[in-house]
Design an enzyme around this catalytic site. Structure first.
Site, short mmCIF file in Angstrom:
data_model
loop_
_atom_site.label_atom_id
_atom_site.label_comp_id
_atom_site.label_asym_id
_atom_site.label_seq_id
_atom_site.Cartn_x
_atom_site.Cartn_y
_atom_site.Cartn_z
N GLU A 108 -5.96 -10.77 -4.92
CA GLU A 108 -5.82 -11.89 -3.98
C GLU A 108 -6.90 -12.95 -4.17
O GLU A 108 -6.97 -13.90 -3.39
CB GLU A 108 -5.82 -11.36 -2.55
CG GLU A 108 -4.61 -10.48 -2.28
CD GLU A 108 -4.50 -10.02 -0.85
OE1 GLU A 108 -5.42 -10.27 -0.06
OE2 GLU A 108 -3.46 -9.39 -0.53
N ASP A 134 0.85 -1.20 0.00
CA ASP A 134 0.00 0.00 0.00
C ASP A 134 0.89 1.25 0.00
O ASP A 134 0.56 2.27 -0.60
CB ASP A 134 -0.89 0.04 1.25
CG ASP A 134 -1.74 -1.21 1.43
OD1 ASP A 134 -1.29 -2.29 1.01
OD2 ASP A 134 -2.83 -1.13 2.03
N LYS A 192 -10.61 -9.41 -6.73
CA LYS A 192 -10.87 -8.66 -5.51
C LYS A 192 -10.57 -7.17 -5.74
O LYS A 192 -11.15 -6.29 -5.14
CB LYS A 192 -9.94 -9.22 -4.42
CG LYS A 192 -10.10 -8.64 -3.05
CD LYS A 192 -9.07 -9.27 -2.10
CE LYS A 192 -9.20 -8.73 -0.70
NZ LYS A 192 -8.08 -9.14 0.17
N GLN A 193 -9.61 -6.93 -6.65
CA GLN A 193 -9.10 -5.57 -6.85
C GLN A 193 -8.37 -5.52 -8.18
O GLN A 193 -8.05 -6.58 -8.73
CB GLN A 193 -8.15 -5.24 -5.70
CG GLN A 193 -6.95 -6.16 -5.62
CD GLN A 193 -6.35 -6.20 -4.22
OE1 GLN A 193 -6.60 -7.11 -3.46
NE2 GLN A 193 -5.55 -5.19 -3.92
#
Ligand code: BGC
Length: 759
Positions: A472, A346, A584-585
């Site tokens: 993920e 992040d 998920k992203q």
């Protein structure tokens, strides 16, 4: 708007507000709990944290295999200094017995303090006006101040505590917070010295100690005070006065990571701190923040709510980030215990791009903190079987791998490319060869070498097998597009840096190469590897495939997935998820954002269309990137909607876990959404460029970019105005055309927007 405000006391909001009203300074964070506490049955995470202050816990495995981390680090909740209970003619004040009114609570982003005030009517019908103000100082990092003012015609007494009976929050059913080990900090000692209360606690395994030293200063002549130990781990200061009280509690936190003698230094600090009053510190906060905002504010014209939330994001961001070159910024900053205080990628892919825009100094400290853990990353690489290079931990506090679920943890090798990317960005921003020689080159070489070790050539393509990309929900795959792309970039830059240093800093180059044991043959190998990198591409769909097998999987049955089953990770076995096309992203889409120059606009757009449909946004890192890329693809309405999703995420608790802390990457994503998204800003080796558009209900927006010694102000209203606030003329690109920015430059805003608005 410079405040976040809550003027209705709603019990369901209490936990959420503890996170939102957190005050912090990068070292110390104090959640916004009520000083006097709640009703007994109300849940609270009464947290105080020191960035990077941790305990080690064992990791039990049913089936432990080679190289699994045996221990984990966990950020600790430390001694509580928040508590101050109020009694009016002997009656205890509580906000939960319907006797208060005019309740108001504010967090001031421009002044750096919070304030909570209310009126209270006692049983006897007498009225008190009560105001708490708090500061976590940006100037003295160890210092928390609580100022309490009570106006009341009667006897006032206040009991103020320091309390060592603290625990961490755990939830056995949520992998996003600690699932075990609530009690990790042991009481060590407590003392009363003159007007000071002292308490120290220690960890058992990490061998760390934290000390909390508190004292009080009040302005009434006839106060009667007393300090006593209620218990070894609970010290109480009491004061009794008549009529009105104005008292400040000074609390200092020291610890053995940052202080040689925490108690002694704590006493010195508090004695110094006490020479000034709360208002002096309020002035200092303001000065600090004036400087900060003059560079880093993002102004929004014509939308107050958006303006408020953006400033909230920027403020929290500043509060949470470690600024000492040792500590980093955890996934929840210093606002809660989610992800156990660990630092992830992040930092590199969300936080740093936002900081590098206007806070190069703080950004550098984060880079240095990664550099500091290179040796541990070296050791970890050996454990993983790599003969050379480094492998950064997926999640960590001091540098050791703390991820126990390797498919979605250690296997995310892209963290290496992410760290390298952030050092390269720093170089693009500053062209600082000294910093490159001292820190960057070693990181970029060592991460690049690992790709040579993990990858191999097959059918004349360089391939990287058995890794997990950012998504993920798809684990342990071959040739993840994102990973391969970042690896390519990492190696390409390793070669570029090698060549730059060879021409300009030969001795330093030799030193770095000697230090890491790298030879010129590896440089040649890198050239071959990156130029032959396999980047999966599907000819029929004309998209980059997320990995070699992704597009062969069955698409997730979204239609028959009840809303309650999101996030999927809490409701399906990982294998079920991994067998499907569901993300998920952003993964490929993120690769396209970071390194768009390795694709075409058509492929980027096709890929966006494809992946967006199968993305759950179960990660808070998702919406902002989708918004930014929607801007790139000219989906203006979508871009704005995603931006609103990011803005709402913590305020409206849309992920249901803001009680565990604010989602820091999303905050950074909000900043990136305006600058890289709406502003279309990019920084590449060729220079900086802008491609701005303006949301329809806004009158405009303004942000700054600090680039190669220049401060450039960008204001988008009816037209796009660039102003060089500092530094020499510079070439910039706007809507794909080159301009020389001398002082001012006005360019008409492209009118191509077909966007309807929501707020
Ligand atoms: C995301 C990761 C992220 C972590 C911490 C997870 O839910 O999937 O990408 O690093 O949260 O924010």
């Amino acid at each position: 708007m410079w405040t976040y405000r809550d003027n209705e006391l709603t019990p369901e909001q209490l936990l959420l507000n503890e996170s939102l009203f957190t005050l912090a300074n990068g070292y110390l964070g104090v959640r916004g709990c009520f000083e006097e506490g709640y009703k007994d049955n109300y849940e609270s995470i009464r947290g105080t944290y020191i960035n990077g202050f941790y305990e080690i816990v064992d990791v039990p495995y049913g089936e432990k295999l080679y190289g699994f981390p045996e221990i984990q680090e966990k950020q600790l909740n430390i001694i509580d200094g928040q508590t101050m209970k109020i009694f009016l003619d002997g009656e205890e004040v509580s906000l939960f017995n319907n006797k208060h009114y005019e309740y108001d609570r504010k967090l001031y982003f421009d002044q750096g303090f919070s304030e909570r005030s209310f009126k209270y009517k006692t049983e006897a019908g007498k009225i008190a006006r009560i105001t708490f103000r708090r500061i976590v100082s940006f100037q003295i990092k160890e210092l928390l101040l609580i100022n309490l003012k009570i106006e009341y015609d009667g006897e006032i007494s206040v009991d103020s505590y320091i309390d060592g009976r603290v625990e961490n929050y755990t939830n056995a059913f949520d992998p996003r917070v600690g699932q075990r080990h609530s009690k990790l900090l042991d009481f060590e000692s407590s003392f009363i010295v003159d007007d000071k209360m002292l308490m120290s606690s220690q960890t058992q395994k990490s061998n760390l100690k934290v000390s909390c030293i508190a004292t009080h200063k009040y302005y009434q002549e006839k106060g009667v005070t007393n300090i006593s130990k209620v218990d070894e781990n609970l010290i109480k200061y009491s004061i009794k006065v008549d009529n009105s009280l104005d008292i400040t509690k000074y609390v200092v936190y020291t610890n053995t990571i940052h202080h040689n003698e925490p108690e002694k230094e704590g006493i010195q600090l508090i004695e110094r701190a006490k020479t000034k009053d709360f208002n002096d510190y309020a002035d200092e906060q303001r000065e600090y923040l004036d400087k900060f905002w003059s560079k880093s504010d993002i102004e929004i014209y014509g939308n107050e709510i958006v303006q408020q939330r953006i400033r909230f994001s920027i403020f929290h961001f500043l509060q949470s980030v470690g600024k000492d070159g040792v500590t980093n910024i955890s996934a929840k900053g210093l606002t809660g215990e989610g992800y156990e205080g660990h630092y992830f990628w992040d930092t590199e892919i969300y936080v740093l791009p936002a900081l590098q825009l206007t806070q190069p100094g703080i950004a550098r400290q984060l880079l240095k903190s990664r550099y500091r853990i290179l040796d541990k990353a070296r050791k970890r690489a050996r454990v993983l079987g790599h003969k050379r290079g480094v492998k950064f931990p997926w999640r960590t506090i001091t540098g050791i791998e703390c991820s126990t679920y390797f498919p979605a943890g250690t296997a995310q090798y892209h963290i290496n490319g992410d760290v390298a990317y952030s050092f390269i960005q720093d170089f693009l921003y500053r062209q600082d060869i000294d910093f490159m020689c001292k820190y960057g080159a070693e990181v970029i070489f060592e991460t690049a070498r690992l790709w040579l070790d993990i990858g191999h050539f097959h059918e004349d393509k360089f391939r990287i097998h058995t890794v997990t990309g950012p998504d993920e929900y798809t684990c342990l795959v071959n040739n993840n597009y994102y990973t391969n792309l970042l690896a390519l970039y990492n190696m390409e830059w390793a070669v570029r840096i090698y060549e730059i240093l060879k021409n300009r800093r030969l001795n330093e180059l030799k030193n770095v190469m000697r230090k890491v044991g790298m030879n010129e043959k590896e440089i040649e190998d890198m050239k071959e590897a990156y130029s032959k990198m396999h980047l999966p591409y599907d000819k029929d769909l004309k998209i980059n495939a997320q990995d070699d097998s992704f597009l062969m999987k069955k698409i997730w049955d979204f239609k028959n997935t009840p809303d309650d089953n999101y996030p999927l990770l809490l409701n399906y076995h990982p294998l079920t998820i991994y067998r499907h096309q569901v993300t998920k992203q952003p993964d490929t889409v993120l690769g396209h954002f970071l390194l768009e120059e390795y694709s075409t606009n058509d492929v980027i757009k096709n890929s966006y269309d494809y992946y967006e449909k199968i993305t759950t946004h179960d990660s808070s890192l998702s919406a902002c990137i989708h918004g930014i890329m929607a801007s790139k693809c000219k989906y203006y309405q979508k871009a704005y909607n995603y931006f609103l999703d990011s803005l709402r995420l913590d305020f409206d608790n849309t992920h249901g876990n803001t009680k565990d802390g604010i989602h820091i990457a999303n905050l950074a994503g909000i900043i990136l959404s305006v600058t890289f998204g709406f502003g279309g800003y990019r920084i590449k080796k060729e220079g900086i460029s802008f491609n701005p558009w303006k949301p329809l209900t806004w009158d405009g927006y303004k942000f700054n970019v600090i680039y190669r010694g220049r401060t450039i102000q960008v204001k988008i209203k009816e037209d796009v105005k660039f102003q060089l606030l500092q530094g020499d003329k510079i070439k910039i690109k706007v809507y794909d055309k080159d301009y020389l920015l001398k002082e001012n430059l006005n360019i008409p805003l492209k009118k191509n927007m077909s966007q309807r608005e929501i707020i």
